[in-house]
Design a protein around this motif. Sequence first.
Motif, PDB file in Angstrom:
ATOM      1  N   LYS A 300      -1.495  -9.636  -0.494  1.00  0.00           N
ATOM      2  CA  LYS A 300      -0.240  -9.281  -1.175  1.00  0.00           C
ATOM      3  C   LYS A 300       0.451  -8.126  -0.455  1.00  0.00           C
ATOM      4  CE  LYS A 300      -1.596 -10.703  -5.873  1.00  0.00           C
ATOM      5  NZ  LYS A 300      -1.994 -10.200  -7.212  1.00  0.00           N
ATOM      6  N   LEU A 301      -0.337  -7.137  -0.020  1.00  0.00           N
ATOM      7  CA  LEU A 301       0.221  -6.006   0.716  1.00  0.00           C
ATOM      8  C   LEU A 301       0.866  -6.470   2.022  1.00  0.00           C
ATOM      9  CD1 LEU A 301       0.588  -2.996   1.451  1.00  0.00           C
ATOM     10  CD2 LEU A 301      -1.789  -3.018   2.268  1.00  0.00           C
ATOM     11  N   LEU A 302       0.153  -7.319   2.756  1.00  0.00           N
ATOM     12  CA  LEU A 302       0.651  -7.763   4.059  1.00  0.00           C
ATOM     13  C   LEU A 302       1.843  -8.709   3.941  1.00  0.00           C
ATOM     14  CD1 LEU A 302      -2.784  -8.336   5.854  1.00  0.00           C
ATOM     15  CD2 LEU A 302      -1.288  -6.323   5.970  1.00  0.00           C
ATOM     16  N   LEU A 303       2.008  -9.307   2.769  1.00  0.00           N
ATOM     17  CA  LEU A 303       3.137 -10.223   2.542  1.00  0.00           C
ATOM     18  C   LEU A 303       4.319  -9.536   1.864  1.00  0.00           C
ATOM     19  CD1 LEU A 303       1.260 -13.425   1.256  1.00  0.00           C
ATOM     20  CD2 LEU A 303       2.230 -13.045   3.530  1.00  0.00           C
ATOM     21  N   ALA A 304       4.208  -8.231   1.582  1.00  0.00           N
ATOM     22  CA  ALA A 304       5.246  -7.508   0.837  1.00  0.00           C
ATOM     23  C   ALA A 304       6.624  -7.703   1.473  1.00  0.00           C
ATOM     24  CB  ALA A 304       4.905  -6.025   0.779  1.00  0.00           C
ATOM     25  N   LYS A 305       7.627  -7.893   0.625  1.00  0.00           N
ATOM     26  CA  LYS A 305       8.990  -8.178   1.082  1.00  0.00           C
ATOM     27  C   LYS A 305       9.901  -6.951   1.071  1.00  0.00           C
ATOM     28  CE  LYS A 305       8.370 -12.619   1.650  1.00  0.00           C
ATOM     29  NZ  LYS A 305       8.324 -13.175   3.024  1.00  0.00           N
ATOM     30  N   SER A 306       9.382  -5.819   0.614  1.00  0.00           N
ATOM     31  CA  SER A 306      10.183  -4.604   0.585  1.00  0.00           C
ATOM     32  C   SER A 306       9.271  -3.399   0.726  1.00  0.00           C
ATOM     33  CB  SER A 306      10.959  -4.488  -0.727  1.00  0.00           C
ATOM     34  OG  SER A 306      10.063  -4.252  -1.811  1.00  0.00           O
ATOM     35  N   ALA A 307       9.869  -2.263   1.086  1.00  0.00           N
ATOM     36  CA  ALA A 307       9.098  -1.033   1.227  1.00  0.00           C
ATOM     37  C   ALA A 307       8.506  -0.607  -0.114  1.00  0.00           C
ATOM     38  CB  ALA A 307       9.980   0.073   1.800  1.00  0.00           C
ATOM     39  N   GLU A 308       9.259  -0.811  -1.207  1.00  0.00           N
ATOM     40  CA  GLU A 308       8.780  -0.424  -2.529  1.00  0.00           C
ATOM     41  C   GLU A 308       7.584  -1.270  -2.950  1.00  0.00           C
ATOM     42  OE1 GLU A 308       8.565   1.943  -5.809  1.00  0.00           O
ATOM     43  OE2 GLU A 308       9.847   2.198  -4.035  1.00  0.00           O
ATOM     44  N   GLU A 309       7.694  -2.577  -2.749  1.00  0.00           N
ATOM     45  CA  GLU A 309       6.568  -3.462  -3.077  1.00  0.00           C
ATOM     46  C   GLU A 309       5.337  -3.096  -2.260  1.00  0.00           C
ATOM     47  OE1 GLU A 309       5.311  -8.225  -2.955  1.00  0.00           O
ATOM     48  OE2 GLU A 309       7.307  -7.588  -2.251  1.00  0.00           O
ATOM     49  N   ALA A 310       5.548  -2.832  -0.974  1.00  0.00           N
ATOM     50  CA  ALA A 310       4.425  -2.467  -0.098  1.00  0.00           C
ATOM     51  C   ALA A 310       3.789  -1.159  -0.543  1.00  0.00           C
ATOM     52  CB  ALA A 310       4.916  -2.365   1.339  1.00  0.00           C
ATOM     53  N   LYS A 311       4.612  -0.194  -0.938  1.00  0.00           N
ATOM     54  CA  LYS A 311       4.090   1.101  -1.385  1.00  0.00           C
ATOM     55  C   LYS A 311       3.197   0.938  -2.610  1.00  0.00           C
ATOM     56  CE  LYS A 311       5.635   5.710  -2.821  1.00  0.00           C
ATOM     57  NZ  LYS A 311       6.817   6.572  -3.113  1.00  0.00           N
ATOM     58  N   ASN A 312       3.616   0.101  -3.553  1.00  0.00           N
ATOM     59  CA  ASN A 312       2.818  -0.132  -4.765  1.00  0.00           C
ATOM     60  C   ASN A 312       1.504  -0.836  -4.448  1.00  0.00           C
ATOM     61  OD1 ASN A 312       4.803   1.036  -6.366  1.00  0.00           O
ATOM     62  ND2 ASN A 312       5.858  -0.915  -6.751  1.00  0.00           N
ATOM     63  N   CYS A 313       1.580  -1.855  -3.592  1.00  0.00           N
ATOM     64  CA  CYS A 313       0.357  -2.574  -3.192  1.00  0.00           C
ATOM     65  C   CYS A 313      -0.579  -1.651  -2.420  1.00  0.00           C
ATOM     66  CB  CYS A 313       0.709  -3.777  -2.322  1.00  0.00           C
ATOM     67  SG  CYS A 313       1.576  -5.105  -3.174  1.00  0.00           S
ATOM     68  N   CYS A 314      -0.002  -0.812  -1.589  1.00  0.00           N
ATOM     69  CA  CYS A 314      -0.797   0.093  -0.760  1.00  0.00           C
ATOM     70  C   CYS A 314      -1.533   1.125  -1.603  1.00  0.00           C
ATOM     71  CB  CYS A 314       0.120   0.778   0.261  1.00  0.00           C
ATOM     72  SG  CYS A 314      -0.752   1.600   1.591  1.00  0.00           S
ATOM     73  N   ALA A 315      -0.901   1.577  -2.674  1.00  0.00           N
ATOM     74  CA  ALA A 315      -1.539   2.561  -3.558  1.00  0.00           C
ATOM     75  C   ALA A 315      -2.826   1.992  -4.144  1.00  0.00           C
ATOM     76  CB  ALA A 315      -0.580   2.962  -4.667  1.00  0.00           C
ATOM     77  N   LEU A 316      -2.796   0.711  -4.545  1.00  0.00           N
ATOM     78  CA  LEU A 316      -3.991   0.058  -5.088  1.00  0.00           C
ATOM     79  C   LEU A 316      -5.077  -0.048  -4.023  1.00  0.00           C
ATOM     80  CD1 LEU A 316      -5.580  -1.554  -7.196  1.00  0.00           C
ATOM     81  CD2 LEU A 316      -4.302  -3.598  -6.482  1.00  0.00           C
ATOM     82  N   VAL A 317      -4.689  -0.492  -2.832  1.00  0.00           N
ATOM     83  CA  VAL A 317      -5.650  -0.655  -1.749  1.00  0.00           C
ATOM     84  C   VAL A 317      -6.262   0.690  -1.359  1.00  0.00           C
ATOM     85  CG1 VAL A 317      -5.816  -1.235   0.716  1.00  0.00           C
ATOM     86  CG2 VAL A 317      -4.644  -2.787  -0.849  1.00  0.00           C
ATOM     87  N   ASP A 318      -5.476   1.759  -1.409  1.00  0.00           N
ATOM     88  CA  ASP A 318      -5.985   3.084  -1.057  1.00  0.00           C
ATOM     89  C   ASP A 318      -7.018   3.569  -2.075  1.00  0.00           C
ATOM     90  OD1 ASP A 318      -5.950   5.250   0.778  1.00  0.00           O
ATOM     91  OD2 ASP A 318      -4.812   6.438  -0.672  1.00  0.00           O
ATOM     92  N   VAL A 319      -6.790   3.294  -3.340  1.00  0.00           N
ATOM     93  CA  VAL A 319      -7.776   3.641  -4.380  1.00  0.00           C
ATOM     94  C   VAL A 319      -9.076   2.875  -4.128  1.00  0.00           C
ATOM     95  CG1 VAL A 319      -8.347   3.405  -6.823  1.00  0.00           C
ATOM     96  CG2 VAL A 319      -6.107   4.281  -6.147  1.00  0.00           C
ATOM     97  N   GLN A 320      -8.951   1.598  -3.805  1.00  0.00           N
ATOM     98  CA  GLN A 320     -10.140   0.796  -3.503  1.00  0.00           C
ATOM     99  C   GLN A 320     -10.878   1.356  -2.285  1.00  0.00           C
ATOM    100  OE1 GLN A 320      -8.039  -2.912  -3.128  1.00  0.00           O
ATOM    101  NE2 GLN A 320      -8.336  -3.486  -5.268  1.00  0.00           N
ATOM    102  N   ASN A 321     -10.142   1.857  -1.319  1.00  0.00           N
ATOM    103  CA  ASN A 321     -10.777   2.426  -0.134  1.00  0.00           C
ATOM    104  C   ASN A 321     -11.550   3.694  -0.478  1.00  0.00           C
ATOM    105  OD1 ASN A 321     -11.246   2.463   2.758  1.00  0.00           O
ATOM    106  ND2 ASN A 321      -9.883   4.234   2.816  1.00  0.00           N
ATOM    107  N   MET A 322     -11.028   4.507  -1.397  1.00  0.00           N
ATOM    108  CA  MET A 322     -11.757   5.707  -1.823  1.00  0.00           C
ATOM    109  C   MET A 322     -13.048   5.330  -2.563  1.00  0.00           C
ATOM    110  SD  MET A 322      -8.799   8.471  -2.841  1.00  0.00           S
ATOM    111  CE  MET A 322      -7.654   7.393  -3.692  1.00  0.00           C
ATOM    112  N   GLN A 323     -12.971   4.268  -3.366  1.00  0.00           N
ATOM    113  CA  GLN A 323     -14.176   3.785  -4.041  1.00  0.00           C
ATOM    114  C   GLN A 323     -15.190   3.279  -3.009  1.00  0.00           C
ATOM    115  OE1 GLN A 323     -12.073   0.928  -6.589  1.00  0.00           O
ATOM    116  NE2 GLN A 323     -12.831   2.042  -8.382  1.00  0.00           N
ATOM    117  N   ARG A 324     -14.682   2.591  -2.003  1.00  0.00           N
ATOM    118  CA  ARG A 324     -15.546   2.087  -0.932  1.00  0.00           C
ATOM    119  C   ARG A 324     -16.287   3.234  -0.243  1.00  0.00           C
ATOM    120  NH1 ARG A 324     -15.612   3.437   4.362  1.00  0.00           N
ATOM    121  NH2 ARG A 324     -13.335   3.431   4.349  1.00  0.00           N
ATOM    122  N   LYS A 325     -15.599   4.332  -0.003  1.00  0.00           N
ATOM    123  CA  LYS A 325     -16.224   5.489   0.647  1.00  0.00           C
ATOM    124  C   LYS A 325     -17.361   6.043  -0.200  1.00  0.00           C
ATOM    125  CE  LYS A 325     -12.225   7.166   3.290  1.00  0.00           C
ATOM    126  NZ  LYS A 325     -11.258   8.283   3.437  1.00  0.00           N
TER     127      LYS A 325
END
Length: 567
Positions: A300-325
């Motif tokens: 979903k992040l890589l398919l984002a059609k706007s900067a705003e959509e990408a920012k929202n998707c990226c925030a979720l992925v970043d939280v998951q990355n912190m959990q991964r760490k």
Amino acid sequence: MQKRWVEQNPVNHNSVISLAKALNINEVLASLLVQRGVHDFEEARRFFRPSLSHLHNPFLMKDMDVAIRRIEKAIGMKEHILIYGDYDVDGTTAVAVLYSFLKRFYNHIGYYIPDRYKEGYGISFQGIDYAKAHQYSLIIALDCGIKSIDKVAYAKAKGIDFIIGDHHTPSEQLPDAIAVLDPKRKDCAYPYKELSGCGIAFKIIQAFTKTNHLDDAEAHQYLDLVAVSIASDIVPVTGENRVLAHFGLKKLNNNPCFGLQALINLSSKVGELNLTDVIFQIGPRINAAGRIEHAKDAVKLLLAKSAEEAKNCCALVDVQNMQRKDFDAKITAEALSLIQESEQLVKKKTTVVYQEDWHKGVIGIVASRLTEKYYRPTIVLTKSNDYVAGSARSVAGFDLYEALLACSDLLEQFGGHKYAAGLTMKAENISALQLRFEEVVAQRIRPELLEPEIQIDAQLNLADITPKFFRILHQFAPFGPENNAPVFLAKNLYVKGMANLVGVNHLKMFVTQEDAPVFDSIGFGLGEYLPQLNRGLPFNACFTIEENVWRERRAIQLNIKGIRLMS
């Protein structure tokens, strides 16, 4: 852990002199080119000036013509097409690339990423059932499927055709798919064998654009994602991959897709990104989605059609990355403790550890960390539904895939590369695997491969590191497997002034040599040498040469990989 210093075998001196004269460059640079198979002016021009015209005709790949005909038939008949990919960076970028491209011309298309925990790696029966329930009659599998003989047969019985687009090593028998695109097929004459899974998706797009007389730019707009896959999947940066990475990095740094731009905004990199930056700052965040929740979040992040959509998707992925760490740190500590508490395990030539409650999403990372610590082939296992899942990692020069092949009767399935693999097995076979894997590796591995090494490309005097030298060296990039940043050896060095510790245990100092300029230097993890260096002891060092950017100031810096004090 001390590392062996291994110098490259000398190359033909006459070839070096001839090339140095033809290109008007330093003989050290000429020797680096000869090491990389560059022997004359024309080969050097091709190496230093990559061109998209150097990409191979996609129809040289076995079954590509069949695959394109089947895709066009599906479009013509208004069939529903499902793009199916693995849950890692290579698989998710591959899905994003092919889905984005086909979606521009055709609406009856969807994508599917298997759940790491419910379905496991590769094509699953659940995924095929999903396709059937949603009326998909063609599945294009990317970065997986080359060994899915039973799954493809299951789909065929349900009236679903498969196109396999994979880059992993096939077995003797191939799936009964409409087309099997894999350069590693024995009967495939494609000139370059080391494409990533996303690279295969790109070749499909290239073939489609050629067939339909579309502008090449229709394919080239996805090269930023292809470069991310090349970096993250650790494929060789040679031949076609080097061309794809070169132009992919240009797009990544100048005009990336919205999703990648959002990830870049989170990175701490100053200046242009290189493949190493992608590995450490972009790849882990994309991977984290599939490790912690579901990889569809990354798509979903890589398919984002706007900067705003990408920012929202990226925030979720970043939280998951912190959990991964957090999971990574906890499980690594537990695994290290298991080994350290057993004198028998410490002395082995392999590591095979199991804990049923370890998080499946991070065992690959943990395997890498254990390999780095003990420097030996490693398998980390955990419970996964009714089976045990494992991730395996190897050391430089040892073929892990072949070692697992010798243990295949103990495994339900396995797949991967020379240096990394995944596997599934029954819990009752764990002890047998620990014994067999140790036996196989002990018989096959050369003793020196169990000691980490620094491969030195050439000796160099610091006085030779001029701006011209660095400009030419910079053109050897992009760096990666089989085209690594050259490592140089310089002798009789000393510290100018005083060396300092920065961070936890890193050396920061100014280094010079008789009749040479002074160079800013950093030695990560080399703080143990601080007392001797500050006493003025001369030393030999191996290092790479890089550009350090600090507050818009650019300077050549030596990144020191190893130090040997002189008595």
